[in-house]
Design a protein around this motif. Structure first.
Motif, short mmCIF file in Angstrom:
data_model
loop_
_atom_site.label_atom_id
_atom_site.label_comp_id
_atom_site.label_asym_id
_atom_site.label_seq_id
_atom_site.Cartn_x
_atom_site.Cartn_y
_atom_site.Cartn_z
N ALA A 14 26.84 44.97 35.29
CA ALA A 14 25.70 45.55 36.00
C ALA A 14 24.44 45.28 35.19
CB ALA A 14 25.90 47.05 36.17
N MET A 18 20.12 48.13 37.28
CA MET A 18 21.15 48.93 37.96
C MET A 18 21.54 50.12 37.09
SD MET A 18 23.82 46.21 39.48
CE MET A 18 23.55 45.30 40.98
N THR A 95 28.31 49.74 41.72
CA THR A 95 28.89 49.41 40.43
C THR A 95 30.05 50.35 40.14
OG1 THR A 95 27.29 50.83 39.28
CG2 THR A 95 26.72 48.49 39.49
N ASP A 145 29.17 45.02 38.39
CA ASP A 145 28.74 44.89 39.78
C ASP A 145 30.00 44.62 40.59
OD1 ASP A 145 28.10 43.12 42.14
OD2 ASP A 145 26.07 43.72 41.54
#
Length: 168
Positions: A14, A18, A95, A145
């Motif tokens: 990520a 994020m 995520t 992710d």
């Protein structure tokens, strides 16, 4: 790769953005829990005439406030990540938490991760180049992710199938 594990690389991690969004959303969720408890204690007093819980809550010293806040933070992160490997922030950013071999973390991993969040200045540990926090490093976990992680996992699975005969 028949054991269904993959090596976590930077391409599936990520992003810092994020992770920052995760932090803000999870912080708002924790404040919502704290304020909800305050209102709950007040309304219990309204209905029962006993304001002891509300008085206790409003009379917390700074040290007691920190203890209550960290306890709520610990419970929030532990329960969310232990059962879903995600928090509210991670749901929004798509995520999740995985181990360094791509597997889902165990309860012990999540427990260690949750305790490590209480390290003072843990949030500042994201200022490094990769943006991996101390609670990630110490617990050997990663926030990935999901889209990129699942695509990589699928490609590894397809590579494992090369040369395997399929009975028809």
């Amino acid at each position: 790769m028949l054991d269904n594990t993959i090596q976590i690389t930077e391409d599936v991690l990520a992003s810092k953005n994020m992770r920052f969004v995760n932090y803000i959303i999870d912080l708002v969720a924790q404040y919502a829990i704290i304020y909800s408890l305050a209102y709950l204690f007040f309304y219990i007093g309204e209905f029962t005439g006993y304001y002891g819980l509300a008085d206790f809550w409003n009379g917390l010293s700074n040290i007691e406030d920190y203890i209550v806040s960290y306890t709520i933070m610990f419970i929030y992160f532990f329960l969310m990540e232990a059962f879903t490997f995600r928090t509210l922030g991670k749901y929004v950013t798509k995520t999740k938490v995985v181990l360094d071999d791509g597997q889902d973390p165990t309860y012990q991993d999540v427990l260690k991760r949750s305790f490590c969040r209480m390290i003072p200045f843990d949030a500042l540990s994201f200022l490094g180049t990769i943006g991996k926090g101390w609670h990630d490093s110490i617990s050997s976990t990663y926030v990935v992710d999901i889209g990129r992680f699942e695509a990589k996992k699928k490609s590894f699975s397809e590579l494992d199938q090369i040369g395997v005969s399929q009975d028809i």
